[in-house]
Design a protein around this motif. Structure first.
Motif, PDB file in Angstrom:
ATOM      1  N   MET A   1      37.857  71.520  61.734  1.00 30.79           N
ATOM      2  CA  MET A   1      38.466  72.727  62.271  1.00 30.79           C
ATOM      3  C   MET A   1      39.640  72.310  63.142  1.00 30.79           C
ATOM      4  O   MET A   1      39.681  71.225  63.684  1.00 30.79           O
ATOM      5  CB  MET A   1      37.424  73.487  63.092  1.00 30.79           C
ATOM      6  N   ALA A   2      40.582  73.197  63.267  1.00 34.96           N
ATOM      7  CA  ALA A   2      41.782  72.905  64.051  1.00 34.96           C
ATOM      8  C   ALA A   2      41.916  73.912  65.186  1.00 34.96           C
ATOM      9  O   ALA A   2      41.303  74.973  65.173  1.00 34.96           O
ATOM     10  CB  ALA A   2      43.016  72.957  63.157  1.00 34.96           C
ATOM     11  N   ILE A   3      42.738  73.545  66.142  1.00 32.14           N
ATOM     12  CA  ILE A   3      43.052  74.407  67.274  1.00 32.14           C
ATOM     13  C   ILE A   3      44.461  74.935  67.068  1.00 32.14           C
ATOM     14  O   ILE A   3      45.380  74.175  66.737  1.00 32.14           O
ATOM     15  CB  ILE A   3      43.003  73.618  68.596  1.00 32.14           C
ATOM     16  N   TYR A   4      44.637  76.239  67.279  1.00 34.80           N
ATOM     17  CA  TYR A   4      45.959  76.856  67.254  1.00 34.80           C
ATOM     18  C   TYR A   4      46.473  76.870  68.691  1.00 34.80           C
ATOM     19  O   TYR A   4      45.760  77.264  69.611  1.00 34.80           O
ATOM     20  CB  TYR A   4      45.869  78.286  66.718  1.00 34.80           C
ATOM     21  N   VAL A   5      47.715  76.440  68.883  1.00 32.64           N
ATOM     22  CA  VAL A   5      48.349  76.442  70.198  1.00 32.64           C
ATOM     23  C   VAL A   5      49.633  77.260  70.077  1.00 32.64           C
ATOM     24  O   VAL A   5      50.581  76.842  69.414  1.00 32.64           O
ATOM     25  CB  VAL A   5      48.685  75.013  70.680  1.00 32.64           C
ATOM     26  N   GLY A   6      49.639  78.438  70.695  1.00 30.72           N
ATOM     27  CA  GLY A   6      50.787  79.322  70.591  1.00 30.72           C
ATOM     28  C   GLY A   6      51.540  79.462  71.895  1.00 30.72           C
ATOM     29  O   GLY A   6      51.076  79.043  72.954  1.00 30.72           O
ATOM     30  N   ASN A   7      52.708  80.066  71.808  1.00 25.52           N
ATOM     31  CA  ASN A   7      53.601  80.301  72.933  1.00 25.52           C
ATOM     32  C   ASN A   7      54.085  78.988  73.550  1.00 25.52           C
ATOM     33  O   ASN A   7      54.263  78.879  74.763  1.00 25.52           O
ATOM     34  CB  ASN A   7      52.962  81.208  73.985  1.00 25.52           C
ATOM     35  N   LEU A   8      54.324  78.003  72.681  1.00 28.13           N
ATOM     36  CA  LEU A   8      54.808  76.701  73.147  1.00 28.13           C
ATOM     37  C   LEU A   8      56.292  76.760  73.484  1.00 28.13           C
ATOM     38  O   LEU A   8      57.061  77.470  72.838  1.00 28.13           O
ATOM     39  CB  LEU A   8      54.634  75.644  72.052  1.00 28.13           C
ATOM     40  N   SER A   9      56.667  75.977  74.448  1.00 27.95           N
ATOM     41  CA  SER A   9      58.080  75.778  74.751  1.00 27.95           C
ATOM     42  C   SER A   9      58.718  75.050  73.575  1.00 27.95           C
ATOM     43  O   SER A   9      58.104  74.165  72.964  1.00 27.95           O
ATOM     44  CB  SER A   9      58.224  74.918  76.011  1.00 27.95           C
ATOM     45  N   TYR A  10      59.948  75.412  73.244  1.00 27.99           N
ATOM     46  CA  TYR A  10      60.656  74.721  72.167  1.00 27.99           C
ATOM     47  C   TYR A  10      61.011  73.291  72.550  1.00 27.99           C
ATOM     48  O   TYR A  10      61.431  72.505  71.707  1.00 27.99           O
ATOM     49  CB  TYR A  10      61.907  75.503  71.769  1.00 27.99           C
ATOM     50  N   ASP A  11      60.827  72.944  73.818  1.00 31.97           N
ATOM     51  CA  ASP A  11      61.083  71.581  74.281  1.00 31.97           C
ATOM     52  C   ASP A  11      59.881  70.661  74.099  1.00 31.97           C
ATOM     53  O   ASP A  11      59.990  69.451  74.302  1.00 31.97           O
ATOM     54  CB  ASP A  11      61.481  71.593  75.758  1.00 31.97           C
ATOM     55  N   ALA A  12      58.728  71.219  73.738  1.00 35.57           N
ATOM     56  CA  ALA A  12      57.509  70.415  73.600  1.00 35.57           C
ATOM     57  C   ALA A  12      57.614  69.513  72.371  1.00 35.57           C
ATOM     58  O   ALA A  12      58.079  69.925  71.316  1.00 35.57           O
ATOM     59  CB  ALA A  12      56.290  71.324  73.477  1.00 35.57           C
ATOM     60  N   ASP A  63      43.539  77.592  77.337  1.00 41.60           N
ATOM     61  CA  ASP A  63      43.923  78.956  76.965  1.00 41.60           C
ATOM     62  C   ASP A  63      44.362  79.716  78.209  1.00 41.60           C
ATOM     63  O   ASP A  63      43.613  79.835  79.174  1.00 41.60           O
ATOM     64  CB  ASP A  63      42.778  79.683  76.268  1.00 41.60           C
ATOM     65  N   GLY A  64      45.591  80.176  78.214  1.00 40.55           N
ATOM     66  CA  GLY A  64      46.151  80.899  79.353  1.00 40.55           C
ATOM     67  C   GLY A  64      46.796  80.010  80.402  1.00 40.55           C
ATOM     68  O   GLY A  64      47.435  80.509  81.328  1.00 40.55           O
ATOM     69  N   ALA A  65      46.650  78.690  80.262  1.00 36.66           N
ATOM     70  CA  ALA A  65      47.236  77.768  81.237  1.00 36.66           C
ATOM     71  C   ALA A  65      48.756  77.752  81.088  1.00 36.66           C
ATOM     72  O   ALA A  65      49.290  77.879  79.989  1.00 36.66           O
ATOM     73  CB  ALA A  65      46.693  76.353  81.026  1.00 36.66           C
ATOM     74  N   GLU A  66      49.450  77.594  82.211  1.00 31.81           N
ATOM     75  CA  GLU A  66      50.901  77.497  82.169  1.00 31.81           C
ATOM     76  C   GLU A  66      51.297  76.049  81.930  1.00 31.81           C
ATOM     77  O   GLU A  66      50.809  75.132  82.592  1.00 31.81           O
ATOM     78  CB  GLU A  66      51.527  77.998  83.463  1.00 31.81           C
ATOM     79  N   TRP A  67      52.177  75.851  80.956  1.00 30.68           N
ATOM     80  CA  TRP A  67      52.649  74.520  80.615  1.00 30.68           C
ATOM     81  C   TRP A  67      54.104  74.629  80.165  1.00 30.68           C
ATOM     82  O   TRP A  67      54.437  75.426  79.294  1.00 30.68           O
ATOM     83  CB  TRP A  67      51.775  73.921  79.520  1.00 30.68           C
ATOM     84  N   LEU A  68      54.967  73.867  80.777  1.00 32.00           N
ATOM     85  CA  LEU A  68      56.409  73.893  80.516  1.00 32.00           C
ATOM     86  C   LEU A  68      56.970  75.309  80.640  1.00 32.00           C
ATOM     87  O   LEU A  68      57.812  75.746  79.859  1.00 32.00           O
ATOM     88  CB  LEU A  68      56.724  73.317  79.130  1.00 32.00           C
ATOM     89  N   ARG A  70      55.440  78.215  80.226  1.00 31.59           N
ATOM     90  CA  ARG A  70      54.912  79.220  79.307  1.00 31.59           C
ATOM     91  C   ARG A  70      53.396  79.272  79.431  1.00 31.59           C
ATOM     92  O   ARG A  70      52.743  78.251  79.638  1.00 31.59           O
ATOM     93  CB  ARG A  70      55.269  78.879  77.855  1.00 31.59           C
ATOM     94  N   ALA A  71      52.834  80.468  79.290  1.00 28.81           N
ATOM     95  CA  ALA A  71      51.370  80.631  79.275  1.00 28.81           C
ATOM     96  C   ALA A  71      50.889  80.359  77.856  1.00 28.81           C
ATOM     97  O   ALA A  71      51.219  81.091  76.917  1.00 28.81           O
ATOM     98  CB  ALA A  71      50.980  82.035  79.719  1.00 28.81           C
ATOM     99  N   LEU A  72      50.112  79.300  77.679  1.00 31.02           N
ATOM    100  CA  LEU A  72      49.642  78.902  76.356  1.00 31.02           C
ATOM    101  C   LEU A  72      48.606  79.866  75.806  1.00 31.02           C
ATOM    102  O   LEU A  72      47.780  80.402  76.552  1.00 31.02           O
ATOM    103  CB  LEU A  72      49.025  77.509  76.401  1.00 31.02           C
ATOM    104  N   LYS A  73      48.611  80.031  74.500  1.00 28.61           N
ATOM    105  CA  LYS A  73      47.566  80.754  73.781  1.00 28.61           C
ATOM    106  C   LYS A  73      46.869  79.703  72.936  1.00 28.61           C
ATOM    107  O   LYS A  73      47.461  79.130  72.016  1.00 28.61           O
ATOM    108  CB  LYS A  73      48.180  81.856  72.903  1.00 28.61           C
TER     109      LYS A  73
END
Length: 92
Positions: A1-12, A63-68, A70-73
Motif C-alpha cells: 500500500m502507498a501513502i498519498y501526500v497532497g498539497n506539497l510545495s513545488y519546491d519539495a 496529516d495536517g502538519a505544516e511543511w514548507l 503548506r498544510a500537508l494532506k
C-alpha cells in the motif's frame, strides 16, 4: 500500500520527502508525478514504506502538519480508477 501526500510545495524534492518520512520508518520509494506537458511537479507524491505500521505512524503524524509553508494532506492512497473512454458518447 502507498501513502498519498497532497498539497506539497513545488519546491519539495524526492530527497526532502524521503527525509521527512524516514522519521517514521524505512522509506522504500517516493514518486513525484510531473505534468507531461511542462515537466513541472504536480503538487503531490506517493510514498511507499516498509510496513503498514510505519505508514500509519507517518499518516497520523503528518496529516495536517505544516511543511514548507503548506498544510500537508496525508492518507492511504486509493487504487487508481480505470478511466472509461467516453469520447464521442453522449451522456443523458
Amino acid at each position: 500500500m502507498a501513502i498519498y501526500v497532497g498539497n506539497l510545495s513545488y519546491d519539495a524534492s524526492e530527497q526532502d520527502i524521503t527525509d521527512v518520512f524516514a522519521e517514521y520508518g524505512q522509506v522504500r520509494r517516493v514518486h513525484l508525478p510531473t505534468d507531461r506537458d511542462t515537466g513541472r511537479m504536480r503538487g503531490f507524491a506517493f510514498v511507499d514504506m516498509e510496513t503498514l505500521a510505519q505508514e500509519d505512524a507517518a499518516i497520523d503524524a503528518l496529516d495536517g502538519a505544516e511543511w514548507l509553508g503548506r498544510a500537508l494532506k496525508v492518507n492511504k492512497a486509493k487504487p487508481r480508477e480505470e478511466r472509461g473512454g467516453s469520447f464521442g458518447k453522449r451522456r443523458y
